[in-house]
Design a protein around this motif. Structure first.
Motif, PDB file in Angstrom:
ATOM      1  N   ARG A 141       7.256   4.132  11.785  1.00 42.68           N
ATOM      2  CA  ARG A 141       7.855   4.749  10.609  1.00 42.68           C
ATOM      3  C   ARG A 141       9.246   5.260  10.949  1.00 42.68           C
ATOM      4  O   ARG A 141       9.547   5.591  12.093  1.00 42.68           O
ATOM      5  N   GLN A 142      10.058   5.310   9.911  1.00 40.63           N
ATOM      6  CA  GLN A 142      11.417   5.824  10.079  1.00 40.63           C
ATOM      7  C   GLN A 142      11.758   6.688   8.876  1.00 40.63           C
ATOM      8  O   GLN A 142      11.787   6.205   7.740  1.00 40.63           O
TER       9      GLN A 142
ATOM     10  N   GLY B 254       0.761  -1.232   0.000  1.00 42.39           N
ATOM     11  CA  GLY B 254       0.000   0.000   0.000  1.00 42.39           C
ATOM     12  C   GLY B 254       0.797   1.291   0.000  1.00 42.39           C
ATOM     13  O   GLY B 254       0.210   2.365  -0.080  1.00 42.39           O
ATOM     14  N   GLY B 255       2.094   1.215   0.109  1.00 38.96           N
ATOM     15  CA  GLY B 255       2.870   2.449   0.085  1.00 38.96           C
ATOM     16  C   GLY B 255       2.903   3.056  -1.304  1.00 38.96           C
ATOM     17  O   GLY B 255       2.385   2.490  -2.272  1.00 38.96           O
TER      18      GLY B 255
ATOM     19  N   TYR C  16       7.454   2.874   6.320  1.00 40.13           N
ATOM     20  CA  TYR C  16       6.504   2.428   7.326  1.00 40.13           C
ATOM     21  C   TYR C  16       6.640   0.912   7.521  1.00 40.13           C
ATOM     22  O   TYR C  16       6.655   0.147   6.547  1.00 40.13           O
ATOM     23  N   TYR C  17       6.723   0.517   8.783  1.00 34.99           N
ATOM     24  CA  TYR C  17       6.889  -0.888   9.142  1.00 34.99           C
ATOM     25  C   TYR C  17       5.721  -1.340  10.007  1.00 34.99           C
ATOM     26  O   TYR C  17       5.326  -0.631  10.934  1.00 34.99           O
TER      27      TYR C  17
ATOM     28  N   LEU D 201      -2.329   1.502   4.050  1.00 35.42           N
ATOM     29  CA  LEU D 201      -1.351   0.439   4.202  1.00 35.42           C
ATOM     30  C   LEU D 201      -2.021  -0.805   4.771  1.00 35.42           C
ATOM     31  O   LEU D 201      -2.942  -0.711   5.583  1.00 35.42           O
ATOM     32  N   SER D 202      -1.538  -1.956   4.330  1.00 36.02           N
ATOM     33  CA  SER D 202      -2.022  -3.231   4.852  1.00 36.02           C
ATOM     34  C   SER D 202      -0.844  -4.087   5.268  1.00 36.02           C
ATOM     35  O   SER D 202       0.233  -4.000   4.677  1.00 36.02           O
ATOM     36  N   CYS D 203      -1.062  -4.913   6.261  1.00 34.98           N
ATOM     37  CA  CYS D 203      -0.033  -5.847   6.718  1.00 34.98           C
ATOM     38  C   CYS D 203      -0.729  -7.132   7.129  1.00 34.98           C
ATOM     39  O   CYS D 203      -1.503  -7.132   8.094  1.00 34.98           O
ATOM     40  N   ALA D 204      -0.454  -8.202   6.400  1.00 39.14           N
ATOM     41  CA  ALA D 204      -1.078  -9.489   6.668  1.00 39.14           C
ATOM     42  C   ALA D 204      -0.075 -10.435   7.309  1.00 39.14           C
ATOM     43  O   ALA D 204       1.035 -10.613   6.793  1.00 39.14           O
TER      44      ALA D 204
END
Length: 121
Positions: A38-39, A8-9, A93-94, A20-23
């Motif tokens: 985020r960094q 999604g970035g 983004y993490y 953003l998505s994280c599966a």
């Protein structure tokens, strides 16, 4: 044992939106906390938002009112809806997921690979 896949970035103009998505997948018994960090270049990694299994969430002050974190427990997925984006939101983004492994019930703490978000002025 646990894999995280982010998506999604991208590049967006100031004022725009991204999601953003994280599966998470693998040997998961349960997930407690899911979060987004985020960094930015030259800066330390910071917590942007997190959400617990019961839906309680918290946000860093700079994104309150603009970002919304949510999760789908059935899909082991966490989302970050980012609206009214600003150039200072530019960062990698993490996602971070914490929970218990299947079988052993040991705790786990995994990070996604990171996705770049760039906001142009």
């Amino acid at each position: 044992q646990v894999q995280l896949v982010e998506s999604g970035g991208g590049l967006v103009q100031a004022g725009g939106s991204l999601r953003l998505s994280c599966a998470a997948s693998g040997s998961i018994f349960s997930i407690n906390v899911m979060g987004w960090y985020r960094q930015a270049p030259g800066k330390q990694r910071e917590l942007v938002a997190s959400i617990t299994s019961d839906g309680s969430s918290n946000y860093v002050e700079s994104v309150k009112g603009r970002f919304t974190i949510s999760r789908d427990n059935a899909k082991n997925t966490v989302y970050l809806q980012m609206n009214s984006l600003k150039p200072e939101d530019t960062a990698v983004y993490y996602c971070n997921v914490q929970g218990l492994l299947h079988w052993t019930r040991r705790t786990f703490d995994y990070w996604g690979q990171g996705t770049q978000v760039t906001v142009s002025s």
